[in-house]
Design a protein around this motif. Structure first.
Motif, PDB file in Angstrom:
ATOM      1  N   LEU A 253       5.375   3.641  -7.948  1.00 29.06           N
ATOM      2  CA  LEU A 253       5.271   3.201  -6.557  1.00 29.06           C
ATOM      3  C   LEU A 253       3.876   2.683  -6.245  1.00 29.06           C
ATOM      4  O   LEU A 253       2.943   2.853  -7.028  1.00 29.06           O
ATOM      5  N   ASP A 254       3.731   2.080  -5.066  1.00 28.27           N
ATOM      6  CA  ASP A 254       2.399   1.675  -4.619  1.00 28.27           C
ATOM      7  C   ASP A 254       1.737   2.841  -3.887  1.00 28.27           C
ATOM      8  O   ASP A 254       2.388   3.823  -3.504  1.00 28.27           O
ATOM      9  N   ALA A 255       0.426   2.728  -3.695  1.00 25.50           N
ATOM     10  CA  ALA A 255      -0.346   3.843  -3.137  1.00 25.50           C
ATOM     11  C   ALA A 255       0.088   4.203  -1.731  1.00 25.50           C
ATOM     12  O   ALA A 255       0.087   5.388  -1.338  1.00 25.50           O
ATOM     13  N   SER A 256       0.494   3.218  -0.940  1.00 17.66           N
ATOM     14  CA  SER A 256       0.884   3.512   0.441  1.00 17.66           C
ATOM     15  C   SER A 256       2.140   4.366   0.518  1.00 17.66           C
ATOM     16  O   SER A 256       2.402   5.009   1.536  1.00 17.66           O
ATOM     17  N   SER A 257       2.923   4.387  -0.567  1.00 16.53           N
ATOM     18  CA  SER A 257       4.177   5.141  -0.565  1.00 16.53           C
ATOM     19  C   SER A 257       3.955   6.641  -0.389  1.00 16.53           C
ATOM     20  O   SER A 257       4.823   7.346   0.145  1.00 16.53           O
ATOM     21  N   VAL A 258       2.814   7.125  -0.861  1.00 13.06           N
ATOM     22  CA  VAL A 258       2.563   8.570  -0.777  1.00 13.06           C
ATOM     23  C   VAL A 258       1.613   8.920   0.373  1.00 13.06           C
ATOM     24  O   VAL A 258       1.314  10.092   0.585  1.00 13.06           O
ATOM     25  N   SER A 259       1.163   7.912   1.107  1.00 14.54           N
ATOM     26  CA  SER A 259       0.274   8.175   2.242  1.00 14.54           C
ATOM     27  C   SER A 259       1.069   8.789   3.394  1.00 14.54           C
ATOM     28  O   SER A 259       2.205   8.376   3.670  1.00 14.54           O
ATOM     29  N   PHE A 260       0.490   9.757   4.015  1.00 13.51           N
ATOM     30  CA  PHE A 260       1.069  10.401   5.199  1.00 13.51           C
ATOM     31  C   PHE A 260       2.373  11.140   4.910  1.00 13.51           C
ATOM     32  O   PHE A 260       3.095  11.507   5.833  1.00 13.51           O
ATOM     33  N   LYS A 261       2.698  11.349   3.644  1.00 10.01           N
ATOM     34  CA  LYS A 261       3.864  12.150   3.308  1.00 10.01           C
ATOM     35  C   LYS A 261       3.499  13.631   3.411  1.00 10.01           C
ATOM     36  O   LYS A 261       2.365  14.038   3.136  1.00 10.01           O
ATOM     37  N   ARG A 262       4.485  14.443   3.785  1.00 12.75           N
ATOM     38  CA  ARG A 262       4.311  15.893   3.822  1.00 12.75           C
ATOM     39  C   ARG A 262       5.530  16.544   3.181  1.00 12.75           C
ATOM     40  O   ARG A 262       6.665  16.099   3.406  1.00 12.75           O
ATOM     41  N   ILE A 263       5.293  17.583   2.393  1.00 11.83           N
ATOM     42  CA  ILE A 263       6.400  18.316   1.783  1.00 11.83           C
ATOM     43  C   ILE A 263       7.287  18.877   2.892  1.00 11.83           C
ATOM     44  O   ILE A 263       6.812  19.474   3.848  1.00 11.83           O
ATOM     45  N   GLY A 264       8.570  18.657   2.764  1.00 10.89           N
ATOM     46  CA  GLY A 264       9.529  19.122   3.752  1.00 10.89           C
ATOM     47  C   GLY A 264       9.927  18.092   4.778  1.00 10.89           C
ATOM     48  O   GLY A 264      10.884  18.309   5.540  1.00 10.89           O
ATOM     49  N   ASP A 265       9.227  16.952   4.833  1.00 13.41           N
ATOM     50  CA  ASP A 265       9.606  15.895   5.767  1.00 13.41           C
ATOM     51  C   ASP A 265      11.046  15.469   5.506  1.00 13.41           C
ATOM     52  O   ASP A 265      11.458  15.287   4.354  1.00 13.41           O
ATOM     53  N   PRO A 266      11.839  15.275   6.564  1.00 12.00           N
ATOM     54  CA  PRO A 266      13.226  14.832   6.351  1.00 12.00           C
ATOM     55  C   PRO A 266      13.301  13.393   5.871  1.00 12.00           C
ATOM     56  O   PRO A 266      12.455  12.558   6.202  1.00 12.00           O
TER      57      PRO A 266
END
Length: 216
Positions: free
Chosen positions: A139-152
């Motif tokens: 993936l690109d770097a923005s794909s993991v930005s602002f992600k949180r474990i448990g987000d729906p």
């Protein structure tokens, strides 16, 4: 529902990486030359392409694959059999979640030939009481930005984008999609295994066409 949007006519090429080194091109003079030479379909240029599940390949030449001492989730040895599904698309193509679920893990795998940026989602089918996980790699770097474990995660929502070679492990832009019936301990799963481990891998990592559909 496909896990990334093919073009309107759903025109794509199914690649064969088992016997020849293929350069996946999506435009430019190289594609013009291939058209004039009338190359086989597996070597033609298209906007989208598919790399097969359970395919022995000759493209895995980096230390990550040829060093038999390295282990991922207890899979080791010299690895050359692909146990995910590759969905090729131009860099930054949006990837949509095929099913409802939640963010399980995400991160960056930096080794040459690895996934680069990766997301793993968790899913559960209540009537059958079945849990499984989906890995999205390269993936690109923005794909993991602002992600949180448990987000729906909702089916059809954009979840990521295809990365460029400098951020996706050094590969032509594509999505590596992999199903897992074993709970990942980190943001990693063995996408390539050796012949000895293949029977176990096919039990643990089902064919992604179960959710993507019959793309070949």
């Amino acid at each position: 529902m496909p896990s990334f949007p093919f073009d309107d006519k759903k025109r794509y090429v199914v690649r064969d990486f088992s016997s020849i080194r293929q350069q996946t091109s999506r435009g430019g003079l190289r594609c013009v030359a291939r058209a004039l030479l009338r190359l086989p379909a597996t070597q033609r240029c298209t906007k989208f392409d598919v790399g097969k599940f359970n395919e022995r390949r000759i493209i895995y030449t980096t230390e990550l694959f040829v060093n038999g001492s390295q282990s991922i989730e207890n899979f080791s040895g010299v690895r050359d059999i692909h146990v995910g599904l590759d969905l090729g698309a131009p860099a930054l193509t949006r990837i949509h979640a095929p099913l409802d679920g939640s963010i399980w893990r995400f991160g960056y795998n930096p080794k040459d030939g690895d996934y680069g940026h990766v997301i793993i989602t968790a899913h559960h089918f209540e009537p059958e009481n079945i849990s499984f996980w989906i890995l999205y790699g390269h993936l690109d770097a923005s794909s993991v930005s602002f992600k949180r474990i448990g987000d729906p995660v909702r089916a059809g929502d954009p979840i990521a984008r295809c990365g460029r070679p400098h951020e996706n492990g050094g590969w032509p832009s594509h999505l590596h999609l992999q199903l897992s019936l074993i709970e990942p301990q980190d943001h990693d799963l063995p996408g390539v295994v050796n012949q000895i481990d293949l029977p176990r891998a096919l039990r643990d990592f089902p064919d992604p066409r179960l959710i993507v559909g019959p793309v070949y």
